[in-house]
Design an enzyme around this catalytic site. Structure first.
Site, mmCIF file in Angstrom:
data_model
loop_
_atom_site.group_PDB
_atom_site.id
_atom_site.type_symbol
_atom_site.label_atom_id
_atom_site.label_comp_id
_atom_site.label_asym_id
_atom_site.label_seq_id
_atom_site.Cartn_x
_atom_site.Cartn_y
_atom_site.Cartn_z
ATOM 1 N N SER A 25 13.385 19.551 52.045
ATOM 2 C CA SER A 25 13.030 20.956 52.040
ATOM 3 C C SER A 25 13.337 21.606 53.370
ATOM 4 C CB SER A 25 11.545 21.167 51.743
ATOM 5 O OG SER A 25 10.764 20.607 52.796
ATOM 6 N N TYR A 58 15.242 23.685 49.246
ATOM 7 C CA TYR A 58 14.205 24.590 48.752
ATOM 8 C C TYR A 58 13.241 24.898 49.879
ATOM 9 C CZ TYR A 58 11.533 20.249 48.287
ATOM 10 O OH TYR A 58 10.918 19.044 48.541
#
EC number: 4.1.1.11
Length: 127
Positions: A25, A58
């Site tokens: 992430s 993300y």
């Protein structure tokens, strides 16, 4: 017809951390996420101005007001603390939505504090 368009951009943020062993992430200061209308776990594209790397991951939340931009997991091999990054999201819009669409453009200083917000990128002048 539907078109994929720029939805949000965090322009020239500075990477503060690169943690190879953190679950994948990119952690982003919650103030920046809100300003750019990026949701936690939303897909983001990251473009590293320093080395030309482009990758997708993300977003996750980092502490509000911290200025944190932490590239995590295997993506940490593509950015180092101090690198200048552009973080973007895209969305699909139909013709009706396009008539009203304006991307959220967030500009920051070297500490990742918001200095300007916009919705249009100026026309690039010929050199």
């Amino acid at each position: 017809m539907q078109r994929t368009m720029l939805k949000s951009k965090l322009h020239r943020v500075t990477a503060t951390h690169a943690d190879l062993h953190y679950e994948g992430s990119c952690a982003i200061d919650e103030d920046l996420l809100e300003a750019a209308n990026i949701k936690e776990y939303e897909q983001i594209d990251i473009w590293n101005v320093n080395n030309g790397e482009r990758f997708t991951t993300y977003a996750i939340r980092a502490e509000r007001g911290s200025g944190v931009i932490s590239v995590n997991g295997s993506a940490a091999r593509r950015a180092a603390p101090g690198d200048i990054l552009i973080i973007a999201t895209f969305a699909v819009y139909n013709e009706v939505e396009l008539a009203k669409h304006e991307p959220d453009l967030i500009y920051v200083d070297t500490q990742n504090r918001i200095v300007r917000r916009g919705h249009k990128i100026p026309v690039q002048a010929a050199a």
